[in-house]
Design a protein around this motif. Structure first.
Motif, mmCIF file in Angstrom:
data_model
loop_
_atom_site.group_PDB
_atom_site.id
_atom_site.type_symbol
_atom_site.label_atom_id
_atom_site.label_comp_id
_atom_site.label_asym_id
_atom_site.label_seq_id
_atom_site.Cartn_x
_atom_site.Cartn_y
_atom_site.Cartn_z
ATOM 1 N N CYS A 1 0.835 -1.207 0.000
ATOM 2 C CA CYS A 1 0.000 0.000 0.000
ATOM 3 C C CYS A 1 0.865 1.250 0.000
ATOM 4 C CB CYS A 1 -0.914 0.012 1.229
ATOM 5 S SG CYS A 1 -2.186 -1.251 1.184
ATOM 6 N N ALA A 2 1.936 1.240 0.788
ATOM 7 C CA ALA A 2 2.819 2.406 0.839
ATOM 8 C C ALA A 2 3.514 2.603 -0.506
ATOM 9 C CB ALA A 2 3.849 2.250 1.957
ATOM 10 N N PHE A 3 3.834 1.500 -1.170
ATOM 11 C CA PHE A 3 4.429 1.623 -2.509
ATOM 12 C C PHE A 3 3.485 2.411 -3.419
ATOM 13 C CE2 PHE A 3 4.207 -0.283 -6.819
ATOM 14 C CZ PHE A 3 5.377 0.244 -7.339
ATOM 15 N N VAL A 4 2.217 2.079 -3.362
ATOM 16 C CA VAL A 4 1.228 2.765 -4.204
ATOM 17 C C VAL A 4 1.082 4.226 -3.773
ATOM 18 C CG1 VAL A 4 -1.223 2.863 -4.814
ATOM 19 C CG2 VAL A 4 -0.044 0.641 -4.695
ATOM 20 N N ALA A 5 0.779 4.412 -2.489
ATOM 21 C CA ALA A 5 0.448 5.759 -2.011
ATOM 22 C C ALA A 5 1.653 6.700 -2.103
ATOM 23 C CB ALA A 5 -0.060 5.682 -0.573
ATOM 24 N N GLU A 6 2.837 6.187 -1.808
ATOM 25 C CA GLU A 6 4.025 7.048 -1.780
ATOM 26 C C GLU A 6 4.618 7.258 -3.174
ATOM 27 O OE1 GLU A 6 5.517 8.638 1.228
ATOM 28 O OE2 GLU A 6 3.350 8.425 1.378
ATOM 29 N N SER A 7 4.448 6.300 -4.067
ATOM 30 C CA SER A 7 4.815 6.542 -5.467
ATOM 31 C C SER A 7 3.902 7.620 -6.038
ATOM 32 C CB SER A 7 4.669 5.263 -6.306
ATOM 33 O OG SER A 7 5.606 4.288 -5.907
ATOM 34 N N HIS A 8 2.635 7.524 -5.662
ATOM 35 C CA HIS A 8 1.635 8.493 -6.112
ATOM 36 C C HIS A 8 1.988 9.898 -5.594
ATOM 37 C CE1 HIS A 8 -2.291 9.734 -7.542
ATOM 38 N NE2 HIS A 8 -2.656 10.143 -6.342
ATOM 39 N N MET A 9 2.441 9.980 -4.347
ATOM 40 C CA MET A 9 2.845 11.279 -3.800
ATOM 41 C C MET A 9 3.973 11.883 -4.641
ATOM 42 S SD MET A 9 1.005 12.281 -1.239
ATOM 43 C CE MET A 9 1.806 13.403 -0.077
ATOM 44 N N ASP A 10 4.939 11.046 -5.018
ATOM 45 C CA ASP A 10 6.036 11.577 -5.825
ATOM 46 C C ASP A 10 5.574 11.965 -7.226
ATOM 47 O OD1 ASP A 10 7.818 11.259 -3.714
ATOM 48 O OD2 ASP A 10 9.423 10.566 -5.049
ATOM 49 N N ALA A 11 4.602 11.232 -7.752
ATOM 50 C CA ALA A 11 4.064 11.589 -9.063
ATOM 51 C C ALA A 11 3.381 12.958 -8.991
ATOM 52 C CB ALA A 11 3.080 10.514 -9.536
ATOM 53 N N ILE A 12 2.635 13.174 -7.895
ATOM 54 C CA ILE A 12 1.963 14.474 -7.709
ATOM 55 C C ILE A 12 3.011 15.577 -7.580
ATOM 56 C CG2 ILE A 12 0.531 15.839 -6.126
ATOM 57 C CD1 ILE A 12 -0.847 13.160 -5.319
ATOM 58 N N ALA A 13 4.026 15.316 -6.735
ATOM 59 C CA ALA A 13 5.059 16.325 -6.489
ATOM 60 C C ALA A 13 5.740 16.719 -7.799
ATOM 61 C CB ALA A 13 6.087 15.788 -5.490
ATOM 62 N N ARG A 14 6.017 15.724 -8.621
ATOM 63 C CA ARG A 14 6.699 15.974 -9.899
ATOM 64 C C ARG A 14 5.835 16.795 -10.830
ATOM 65 N NH1 ARG A 14 11.426 13.378 -10.580
ATOM 66 N NH2 ARG A 14 12.175 13.481 -12.727
ATOM 67 N N ARG A 15 4.561 16.376 -10.936
ATOM 68 C CA ARG A 15 3.652 17.086 -11.846
ATOM 69 C C ARG A 15 3.429 18.520 -11.379
ATOM 70 N NH1 ARG A 15 -0.260 13.712 -14.330
ATOM 71 N NH2 ARG A 15 -1.354 15.589 -14.990
ATOM 72 N N ALA A 16 3.401 18.714 -10.046
ATOM 73 C CA ALA A 16 3.100 20.046 -9.512
ATOM 74 C C ALA A 16 4.359 20.871 -9.313
ATOM 75 C CB ALA A 16 2.353 19.899 -8.189
ATOM 76 N N GLY A 17 5.518 20.260 -9.524
ATOM 77 C CA GLY A 17 6.773 20.983 -9.336
ATOM 78 C C GLY A 17 7.069 21.312 -7.880
ATOM 79 N N ILE A 18 6.710 20.407 -7.007
ATOM 80 C CA ILE A 18 6.948 20.604 -5.566
ATOM 81 C C ILE A 18 7.987 19.573 -5.121
ATOM 82 C CG2 ILE A 18 5.852 20.597 -3.273
ATOM 83 C CD1 ILE A 18 3.156 21.042 -4.691
ATOM 84 N N ASP A 19 8.862 19.936 -4.198
ATOM 85 C CA ASP A 19 9.813 18.968 -3.656
ATOM 86 C C ASP A 19 9.034 17.871 -2.908
ATOM 87 O OD1 ASP A 19 12.941 18.736 -2.716
ATOM 88 O OD2 ASP A 19 11.555 17.956 -1.208
ATOM 89 N N PRO A 20 9.424 16.597 -3.091
ATOM 90 C CA PRO A 20 8.694 15.507 -2.424
ATOM 91 C C PRO A 20 8.609 15.683 -0.907
ATOM 92 C CG PRO A 20 10.249 14.599 -4.012
ATOM 93 C CD PRO A 20 10.488 16.086 -3.974
ATOM 94 N N PHE A 21 9.646 16.248 -0.302
ATOM 95 C CA PHE A 21 9.599 16.484 1.143
ATOM 96 C C PHE A 21 8.582 17.569 1.477
ATOM 97 C CE2 PHE A 21 13.572 14.149 1.452
ATOM 98 C CZ PHE A 21 13.437 13.519 2.686
ATOM 99 N N ASP A 22 8.594 18.627 0.705
ATOM 100 C CA ASP A 22 7.669 19.729 0.991
ATOM 101 C C ASP A 22 6.213 19.281 0.872
ATOM 102 O OD1 ASP A 22 9.823 21.355 1.417
ATOM 103 O OD2 ASP A 22 9.820 22.228 -0.614
#
Lengths: 730, 163
Positions: A345-366
């Motif tokens: 589940c974390a693989f899905v949810a956290e990969s998704h977070m990085d996909a969002i961060a990339r598309r939105a131009g936000i640092d994954p930590f931020d």
């Protein structure tokens, strides 16, 4: 040092595989030859006639052998009409030697009429996820929860990220196969077995065979790895039926091949996850899960609802919808494996977070820090978040990333991922503590399974309550007839739940001694190998405070119990099915650096750091060894481990040469950081540490690959082939 | 009583942990089964029984050997050292102590194989071998609990001690 280590390095502890008894027979299982079929005939005449064969039992024999002809019909031990997965045991054999038992099992002719088998959950529902949920007799569980105005969130979004992820089944690979020894002695059914939960084996076996629970006595042996695969019965009822049929003790051990085929692996899943974003804030998330349940999913609704909770992530999101389906297939029953399904589940949810961060131009930590739960926040199911070290762990991981970027040691990308978990204190247990001249004895039904939670964790609780040195405390194992009840060593609950029972027993015992000494309180001391009671600075013998009966017995025995409660969900948010309410909130954050071979797609982890919120570390060295073990197991889930189910319920890789777990050379340097100060549900605020370390690992590796290449792999494990496809090399 | 395989029941002799043992065993019996079920030396563990995990490692004439893939008759006359006997060797004793001290032991099922294999490597290749090479050669021994980190620390500690 662990007190079990000296015996273990000398090969002097007895595991389930080592059990032996005079006159013992060996058992073997006869496998179903098809994944799904009607049983036409089981011809065991050749096997029965073989020299050395002492018992052959088929489903038709159960009526004759068992007092009530068997137990729960839903859990019938041996089928008589239909088989529902390949290698499902349809008969069992006991013989003088293991070789004869196996040869006899191979000589049984099982005639079946094949029925269509369901192999792939996506083939069952080709249009999933459509607007309508899949309606099919294959759906064995459906859970649904909704909070907030999802349509509004998506309608007003500046950005919507929609992704589909797939995860593979993971095998247990405890090095010791399931093994037990069963016998009938003086009207009692006696089982010695390698188990995480003797009382669960007792109730399972009694229920499956229709025996009185009080007649079934289970004694745990030492356990050669559990991880969830030994948390319920598997071989025990088969062995016991053979002992009943033969009148002799019967040893039954799975072969390693059977371990892969029957040993309770996790199974594949597909997840669709969509999020809406407005001004850098995730405003809505919809998660839909299709879980392969195999022939059986233990606690159907519960397992599905439990998994799906982890897919929302530990983040504040205004509108969330969670919907999950468990689908019956003709694979073996699904099992729980270290933080069951949470790493996937974390693989899905956290990969998704990085996909969002990339598309939105936000640092994954931020992005994570902007949404991470704080104490007092509310989960999507309406539960209040307690003390939670996620932000602290994230901030430390962030500083570590900057340090890694600066030091130039690795060449690969750097990924971060978060996980959360809960100490399983909702499952109850009891302890007896004996106050004896030679120290305190914790009376226990469960053996140490390896994590250290019993042999170090419970002892560390007593040390902290009393100030006694470890030499003054020991764990004494008993069978289920004389040990106090406990749920088992699973769910990161041993220290959290059983530890509280131990703590209560010790405090109560000290209170009893104080009352007898007519002082407000006592201290305990250990001197010259003896336990002393200190009252008002005056040291006196324990014996002087015991009753004559206790003196004759040799100790004062005091019981403690802990039957905890999980948190509460807001019922209006649960539309259907059962979801998991957490007892506390454990955070783990993993930072991973991994290099990707641009020609082959091979991923090489270069270093891993984990930041684990443990509440309080009762024994930091034991916490560290759990973290290191969990990280390595997570690297296997991330990179190589995959049960390859082909057609008609066949497993293509049922062995260690084809199913690869990490070896010594696969493990990069690991750094472990303990985060304290966010107390959990256990004694002194301890949180469970067995499971959380594995959870973010596969996601962190995937995010490192994304960072290195700009390509996201949406399927576990990240094999070279999948990475190469993501890199468009194939 | 044994898990023995094959036919016949020929006699043979082995020196096991310094003791001369005369036994009879079927022709296809594995050394693993002879040690565990005929000689009662169950410290040698049965894992995958097909050479994939290393839990059954013993020394045969000083060489690290998978007892699950070795027929007992094949090693007739040989000297066999199991985890029960490895502590008589000063290097073996150090390996055992380091594994215990460094918490390289969790469930302990892989431990006898690791202890025997590492002792054999140190004996065979000499203490000058760099730890990285030793660790590479331990790649056939699987551990599911420790993540190998503590096993690495124990191995490096032993190399420092005997080097």
């Amino acid at each position: 040092m662990r007190t079990d280590a000296p015996a273990k390095v000398r090969g002097r502890v007895e595991y389930g595989m080592d059990l032996e008894a005079p006159g013992m027979l060996w058992g073997a299982l006869v496998p179903a030859p098809v994944a799904h079929g009607r049983i036409v005939a089981i011809d065991a005449s050749v096997a029965r006639g073989m020299a050395g064969v002492r018992a052959v039992v088929t489903g038709a024999d159960l009526d004759r052998l068992l007092p009530k002809g068997g137990g729960d019909p839903e859990r019938r031990l041996l089928p008589t009409e239909e088989v529902t997965y390949r290698h499902q045991p349809v008969a069992v054999i006991a013989a003088d030697s293991r070789a004869v038992a196996r040869a006899a099992a191979a000589a049984v002719r099982v005639a079946t009429e094949a029925l269509p088998s369901v192999d792939d959950i996506e083939e069952v529902f080709p249009d999933w996820p459509g607007a309508e949920g899949p309606g099919s007799p294959q759906v064995v569980a459906h859970v649904h929860a909704l909070h907030g105005d999802l349509d509004a969130a998506f309608a007003s979004a500046e950005l919507v990220v929609s992704q589909t992820f797939r995860t593979s089944g993971v095998a247990q690979v405890a090095l010791e196969p399931h093994a037990c020894l069963a016998s009938v002695e003086d009207g009692s059914y006696r089982i010695r077995t390698s188990t995480q939960a003797p009382f669960a084996v007792r109730s399972d076996t009694a229920e499956i065979l229709g025996l009185a629970e009080s007649r079934v006595v289970v004694e745990g042996s030492w356990v050669g790895g559990g991880f969830g695969g030994k948390a319920s019965s598997l071989v025990e009822p088969y062995a016991l039926v053979l002992a009943i049929a033969s009148g002799r003790p019967v040893k039954l051990a799975l072969t390693y091949r059977e371990e892969f085929l029957l040993g309770r692996s996790t199974l594949p899943a597909v997840v669709r996850i969509d999020s809406s974003l407005l001004k850098g804030t995730i405003t809505g998330r919809r998660v839909r899960l299709l879980l392969d349940a195999g022939a059986m999913l233990p606690g159907r609704d519960f397992a599905t609802g439990y998994a799906i909770g982890f897919l929302a992530g530990p983040y504040r999101i205004e509108a969330v919808e969670l919907e999950g389906y468990a689908v019956r297939t003709h694979k073996p029953p699904f099992g729980a494996h270290r933080a069951p399904f949470a790493a996937q589940c974390a693989f899905v949810a956290e990969s998704h977070m990085d996909a969002i961060a990339r598309r939105a131009g936000i640092d994954p930590f931020d992005l994570r820090l902007a949404h991470a739960w704080r104490e007092g926040d509310t989960t999507p199911l309406g539960q209040r978040v307690g003390p939670f070290g996620l932000r602290e762990a994230l901030e430390r991981a962030h500083r570590q990333r900057e340090a890694w970027r600066a030091d130039g040691h690795g060449s690969g990308g750097i990924g971060v991922a978060c996980g959360f978990w809960s100490t399983g204190t909702g499952a109850g247990g009891e302890a007896i503590v004996e106050f004896a001249r030679d120290g305190l004895h914790i009376i226990e039904g469960e053996r140490e399974i390896g994590s250290g939670s019993v042999i170090r964790g419970l002892v560390a609780v007593v040390e902290r309550v009393t100030g006694l040195p470890p030499a003054a405390v020991r764990v004494d194992y008993r069978d289920t007839r004389s040990a106090p009840f406990d749920s088992g060593v699973f769910g990161s609950r041993t220290v959290g739940a059983l530890g509280q029972a131990v703590e209560k027993a010790v405090r109560k015992g000290m209170g009893t001694l104080a009352a007898r000494a007519k002082v407000p309180e006592v201290r305990l001391a250990f001197d010259g190998g003896e336990l002393w009671v200190v009252t008002r600075g005056h040291k006196r013998s324990l014996t002087s405070l015991l009753t004559p009966a206790e003196r004759a017995l040799g100790h004062l025995a005091i019981g403690g119990r802990h039957y905890g409660r999980s948190g509460t969900l807001e019922e209006s948010r649960v539309r259907e099915g059962e979801f998991y309410a957490y007892t506390d909130f454990t955070a783990s954050v993993v930072l991973a650096q991994a290099a990707v071979d641009r020609e082959t797609g091979a991923v090489r982890p270069e270093r891993v750091a984990e930041f684990l919120d443990v509440g309080v570390a009762l024994d930091p060295e034991m916490v560290r060894t759990q973290m290191e073990g969990g990280i390595a197991m997570g690297l296997g889930t991330a990179l190589t481990e995959e049960t390859l189910w082909t057609s008609a319920g066949r497993l293509a890789n049922p062995g260690l040469l084809d199913y690869r777990i990490p070896t010594l050379g696969d493990i990069p340097p690991i750094e472990t950081v303990i985060v304290e100060g966010f107390p959990g549900a256990g004694p002194f605020g301890a949180k469970g540490v067995g499971e959380p370390p594995i959870i973010p690992v596969p996601a962190a590796i995937a995010n490192a690959v994304l960072d290195a290449t700009g390509a996201q792999v949406t399927e576990l494990p990240l094999t070279p082939e999948r990475v190469a496809r993501a890199l468009k090399l194939l | 009583m044994t898990g023995g395989e094959g036919t016949g029941n020929a006699a043979l002799a082995l020196t096991v942990n310094g003791r001369r043992r005369r036994i009879r065993a079927p022709d296809a019996e594995r050394l693993l089964d002879t040690l565990r079920w005929r000689l009662g030396l169950k410290g040698t563990k049965e894992g995958c029984r097909s050479g994939g995990c290393g839990a059954c490692t013993v020394l045969v004439d000083g060489r690290s050997t998978l007892s699950c893939l070795t027929l007992t008759h094949e090693v007739a006359g040989a000297t066999v050292t199991t985890v029960e006997g490895i502590g008589r060797d000063p290097v073996g004793r150090r390996v055992q102590a380091a594994f215990a001290r460094e918490n390289a032991v969790q469930c302990g099922y892989c431990t006898p194989g690791f202890v025997v294999a590492l002792t054999g490597l140190l004996r065979e290749r000499g203490p000058k071998l760099p730890p990285e090479r030793l660790l590479e050669d331990l790649g056939g021994n699987l551990c599911r609990c420790t993540g190998y980190a503590a096993i690495r620390r124990a191995t490096e500690a032993v190399c420092r001690e005997v080097g």
